[in-house]
Motif scaffolding. Structure first.
Motif, PDB file in Angstrom:
ATOM      1  N   UNK A 159       0.819  -1.215   0.000  1.00 16.47           N
ATOM      2  CA  UNK A 159       0.000   0.000   0.000  1.00 16.47           C
ATOM      3  C   UNK A 159       0.851   1.262   0.000  1.00 16.47           C
ATOM      4  N   UNK A 160       1.924   1.271   0.799  1.00 15.24           N
ATOM      5  CA  UNK A 160       2.752   2.464   0.901  1.00 15.24           C
ATOM      6  C   UNK A 160       3.370   2.830  -0.437  1.00 15.24           C
ATOM      7  N   UNK A 161       3.842   1.852  -1.171  1.00 13.47           N
ATOM      8  CA  UNK A 161       4.478   2.129  -2.457  1.00 13.47           C
ATOM      9  C   UNK A 161       3.464   2.570  -3.505  1.00 13.47           C
ATOM     10  N   UNK A 162       2.247   2.062  -3.430  1.00 17.08           N
ATOM     11  CA  UNK A 162       1.196   2.520  -4.342  1.00 17.08           C
ATOM     12  C   UNK A 162       0.871   3.983  -4.072  1.00 17.08           C
ATOM     13  N   UNK A 163       0.851   4.358  -2.799  1.00 18.46           N
ATOM     14  CA  UNK A 163       0.583   5.756  -2.443  1.00 18.46           C
ATOM     15  C   UNK A 163       1.701   6.663  -2.948  1.00 18.46           C
ATOM     16  N   UNK A 164       2.949   6.214  -2.834  1.00 10.35           N
ATOM     17  CA  UNK A 164       4.066   7.008  -3.348  1.00 10.35           C
ATOM     18  C   UNK A 164       3.924   7.251  -4.850  1.00 10.35           C
ATOM     19  N   UNK A 165       3.586   6.194  -5.579  1.00  6.06           N
ATOM     20  CA  UNK A 165       3.429   6.344  -7.019  1.00  6.06           C
ATOM     21  C   UNK A 165       2.187   7.165  -7.360  1.00  6.06           C
ATOM     22  N   UNK A 166       1.119   7.007  -6.601  1.00 12.76           N
ATOM     23  CA  UNK A 166      -0.074   7.811  -6.838  1.00 12.76           C
ATOM     24  C   UNK A 166       0.234   9.299  -6.701  1.00 12.76           C
ATOM     25  N   UNK A 167       0.941   9.657  -5.641  1.00 14.14           N
ATOM     26  CA  UNK A 167       1.290  11.065  -5.428  1.00 14.14           C
ATOM     27  C   UNK A 167       2.222  11.582  -6.517  1.00 14.14           C
ATOM     28  N   UNK A 168       3.145  10.718  -6.972  1.00 16.96           N
ATOM     29  CA  UNK A 168       4.055  11.129  -8.047  1.00 16.96           C
ATOM     30  C   UNK A 168       3.284  11.358  -9.345  1.00 16.96           C
TER      31      UNK A 168
END
Length: 296
Positions: A159-168
């Protein structure tokens, strides 16, 4: 012309650099000690004579390890899990992050909430274990008997990495996407030719997170992979540690190197690939976390 530093700034810099140097040495020391202990003689290791530099240098521990076919088998399993696990997890994260970055996505707010909810609350270790067992049965029913694929596919969500990519992805100017759509680009072409190239630093950072996680993965690999020939390196190291600390096994030990030297040699070899890869990705690391972790 450089501005002359004030006394307070000079003191702050001296203290900062001193603390950072001490911290770096503290991080470096375990690796240096592991190398020294791996190539030191038996008496030097067993009687704790190795502090920093090796004593009575020998390389028999590494020779024994390199001649062990199970070590290379475990190494190949770890490379398999790291390569395919990173590719699969990155594929899922990119698609998930791209979809969640679109305001036109139906129920977008709810999907984002449930994604973050999994970071706040977990079902627990036992339900997760039972879920993986059921997934393993499904894989076996369709003919996938290699348990490594269970670790690769079933554990490809972060989940954390998906959020990072979503924000990017949310930081990519919408005008560029609109121009690509006007030129006739499809949704996948927009993702491949616009969003991914403009988010390379965050993608490289997330890939590093996934790769390290797969390379160091131990617990679920130990629980889910039943065949010893499919064990990754971390599980192999743990099994070797149990063996080399067994009093019955060590009763007949008659080698020029200590049993601990064998363990340290394994640890050194498990660290080297990450040390080789990390410098090439380091330049993306700070930028990727900043871009993906801060939402405007």
């Amino acid at each position: 012309m450089k501005r002359k530093l004030e006394i307070s700034e000079l003191i702050f810099k001296i203290i900062s650099y001193t603390l950072l140097t001490i911290f770096a040495l503290c991080c470096l020391y375990p690796f240096v000690y592991a190398v020294s202990a791996a190539i030191s003689g038996r008496d030097a290791v067993e009687y704790s004579q190795v502090v920093l530099f090796p004593k009575d240098i020998q390389f028999d521990a590494f020779k024994r390890m390199f001649n062990n076919n199970m070590f290379w088998n475990a190494y190949s399993n770890t490379l398999f899990l790291t390569l395919y696990g990173t590719i699969w997890a990155l594929f899922v994260a990119i698609l998930g992050g791209y979809a969640l970055s679109k305001k036109r996505l139906l129920f977008r707010r709810g999907f984002n909430f449930f994604l973050v909810f999994t970071m706040w609350f977990s079902a627990g270790l036992v339900p997760q274990y039972l879920n993986y067992l059921q997934t393993k049965d499904v894989f076996n029913s369709i003919g996938i008997t290699d348990d490594k694929w269970l670790v690769v596919i079933a554990m490809g969500m972060a989940a954390m990495n998906i959020i990072l990519l979503r924000n990017a992805f949310e930081g990519v100017p919408s005008e560029i996407e609109e121009a690509a759509i006007v030129d006739g680009a499809s949704e996948f072409q927009v993702l491949r030719q616009v969003y991914i190239p403009m988010s390379k630093s965050t993608i490289a950072t997330v890939a590093l997170f996934f790769a390290i996680s797969r390379w160091n993965g131990y617990f679920w690999a130990r629980q889910m992979i039943s065949n010893s020939n499919e064990h990754p390196l971390q599980v192999f190291i743990r099994l070797q540690l149990e063996q080399y600390t067994d009093p019955e096994f060590m009763a007949g030990w008659n080698e020029v190197f200590a049993s601990d030297s064998m363990i340290y040699a394994l640890i050194v070899c498990s660290i080297v690939p990450i040390l080789v890869i990390y410098p090439f990705i380091q330049k993306y690391f700070a930028k990727g976390v900043n871009v993906g972790g801060v939402k405007e």
